[in-house]
Design an enzyme around this catalytic site. Structure first.
Site, PDB file in Angstrom:
ATOM      1  N   ARG A 105       0.743  -1.218   0.060  1.00 49.43           N
ATOM      2  CA  ARG A 105       0.031   0.015  -0.028  1.00 49.43           C
ATOM      3  C   ARG A 105       0.797   1.067  -0.022  1.00 49.43           C
ATOM      4  NH1 ARG A 105      -4.552   1.908   4.600  1.00 49.43           N
ATOM      5  NH2 ARG A 105      -2.427   2.277   5.676  1.00 49.43           N
ATOM      6  N   ASP A 201      -2.169  -2.446  12.715  1.00 49.48           N
ATOM      7  CA  ASP A 201      -1.856  -2.917  11.585  1.00 49.48           C
ATOM      8  C   ASP A 201      -1.564  -4.581  11.885  1.00 49.48           C
ATOM      9  OD1 ASP A 201       0.386  -4.414   9.985  1.00 49.48           O
ATOM     10  OD2 ASP A 201       0.291  -2.268   8.639  1.00 49.48           O
ATOM     11  N   ASP A 204       1.992  -6.020  11.109  1.00 49.92           N
ATOM     12  CA  ASP A 204       3.021  -5.748  12.168  1.00 49.92           C
ATOM     13  C   ASP A 204       2.772  -6.474  13.513  1.00 49.92           C
ATOM     14  OD1 ASP A 204       4.306  -4.118  10.800  1.00 49.92           O
ATOM     15  OD2 ASP A 204       3.327  -2.189  11.356  1.00 49.92           O
TER      16      ASP A 204
END
Length: 212
Positions: A105, A201, A204
């Site tokens: 992204r 996220d 992550d």
């Protein structure tokens, strides 16, 4: 006609999702909970698989027993966070084929660019389940499904852990034939395209690469 959106509101799913949302949840805990919720999501998304029958011998008698029939399954993981849902889906259907789509992204435009597209050739005939924990803007899911359709896939479903209303609407507009299964539809997106309240996220948190 727009395909369905199914929110799996089982109490165990909602409890486990709350445990995942917590800032203090470790990567190990996050992975374990995602795996557990993924089983529920898979059960729901695949509950209408067709059944046939086969004769077997139980320890007591011969029995005309139900078995899954029809087209095979292909699971498509949108990298990298999709790997967290791929494992539980393969627990459910070990014989499924697997493909990967790598999308990155752009943090300014929020649009995805593709760096990997590796899928089995029989996506053209199989039921294809696309996996990505977060349906935020919907851009990645829309791009991945468009690429799969270009490769010949015609029977596609999408599984995510969390969705934003904006992402659901965008995916349904772009691909009205693709059913969505999720554990929750949250409140909104923030100004940088993250789901609110969300869980941060997913990639992550899954792999322990978040900034501290």
């Amino acid at each position: 006609m727009t395909a369905s959106v199914k929110v799996v509101d089982h109490p165990l799913v909602q409890h486990k999702l709350t445990m995942m949302r917590r800032r203090e949840a470790s990567s190990a805990e996050f992975r374990k909970l995602l795996h557990e919720i993924g089983l529920f999501l898979g059960y729901e998304a695949l509950k209408d698989l067709p059944l046939g029958h086969v004769m077997i011998d139980t320890p007591v008698t011969a029995f005309n027993a139900p078995v899954i029939s029809g087209k095979r399954l292909t699971f498509i993981s949108i990298l990298r966070a999709g790997e967290g849902l791929l494992a539980p889906l393969l627990d459910l259907v070990p014989g499924a084929s697997v493909g990967h789509i790598g999308l990155k992204r752009d943090e300014v435009t929020l649009q995805p660019s593709q760096y990997l597209f590796k899928v089995p050739p029989h996506v053209t005939t199989n039921l294809v389940i696309v996996l990505d924990p977060m349906l935020a803007t919907g851009h990645s899911a829309i791009r991945a499904i468009a690429d799969l359709k270009e490769a010949g896939a015609r029977n596609i479903r999408f599984i995510c852990l969390l969705a934003a209303p904006e992402g659901v609407a965008a995916l349904q507009e772009a691909h009205p034939d693709v059913a969505i299964t999720t554990a929750a539809i949250d409140e909104k997106l923030n100004d940088i395209g993250y789901i609110v309240p969300g869980l941060g996220d997913a990639g992550d948190r899954l792999f322990g690469t978040e900034d501290h």
